[in-house]
Design an enzyme around this catalytic site. Sequence first.
Site, short mmCIF file in Angstrom:
data_model
loop_
_atom_site.label_atom_id
_atom_site.label_comp_id
_atom_site.label_asym_id
_atom_site.label_seq_id
_atom_site.Cartn_x
_atom_site.Cartn_y
_atom_site.Cartn_z
N LYS A 76 23.56 19.50 18.91
CA LYS A 76 23.42 20.85 18.57
C LYS A 76 24.65 21.61 18.15
CE LYS A 76 19.58 21.33 21.83
NZ LYS A 76 18.95 22.42 23.02
N ASP A 112 16.17 28.30 21.79
CA ASP A 112 15.96 27.90 23.20
C ASP A 112 15.51 29.07 23.94
OD1 ASP A 112 15.89 25.22 23.07
OD2 ASP A 112 18.25 24.86 22.92
#
Length: 287
Positions: A76, A112
């Site tokens: 990420k 997220d």
Amino acid sequence: MSEQKKANPSLPVLLGVMGDPIAHSKSPAMHNAALQAAGVNGMYMPLHVHPDQLEAAIRGIVALGYRGVNVTIPHKEQVMQYLDVIDESARLIGAVNTIVNEEGKLTGYNTDGIGYVRSLKEEAVPELAGKRIAVLGAGGAARGVIYALALEKPERISILNRTADRAVALASDLRAHGLGNITGGGMEEAAAVLASADIVINTTAAGMHPHVDDVPVDPALIRVGAAVSDLIYNPLETRLLREARQRGCTVHGGLGMFIYQGAVAFEHWLGIPAPVETMRRAVLDSF
């Protein structure tokens, strides 16, 4: 736009998720069900990418004509250097979990935090403005969640972490971006903070399978009637949530965050509403 760059409507939409490992991911089951429900000719595949092959894999998104991919552990942060554009929120969070390919231009997003807040509001706490929120943990997951929570204008966000310095640094960094009343401290402050918190959110791994008896904090410290949320979705109900529910708290598990971060990514790729309930059923059926 040149003829070579025009999308061929007869070709399937290619999507996937990059990670190492990746075989455990529930994303393919969720997104393939979503594509089918939305009537989209497409496929979503698990893509096992080792860290030393990440740059080549990102180039492959363009070469193979992928519409986009999700990015999971451990890529990420590292993936950001290979993208053309980083969305403002992803830049602040310092991580990308969704990439969109627009004619070879790769844009990175982080869904997220916004996925978590959408889930929390729909499933447990419809209004976050003016609330006193305690966040347990100060890692990458906490950063994304706190950023999205701060946009909802709560009264305050208190970050509690075993290493107090990390919580203090995270709070200071987020305040520097104008994100409101955010403070950080150690777990020794938990009793005082939790006594007045309206919402308690666990962003740590405490309670995740296989360590299902772990808790990030003594549930007895949580105010009766508070909302307690856990980012963990395996198990679906952690010990923290189970004991909080027994104390009369509203509880919210991590499954919704996983589904809604996927839903936001789906909407980035396709520009149509995600079939959220179909996605939820697919994930539950995959356990």
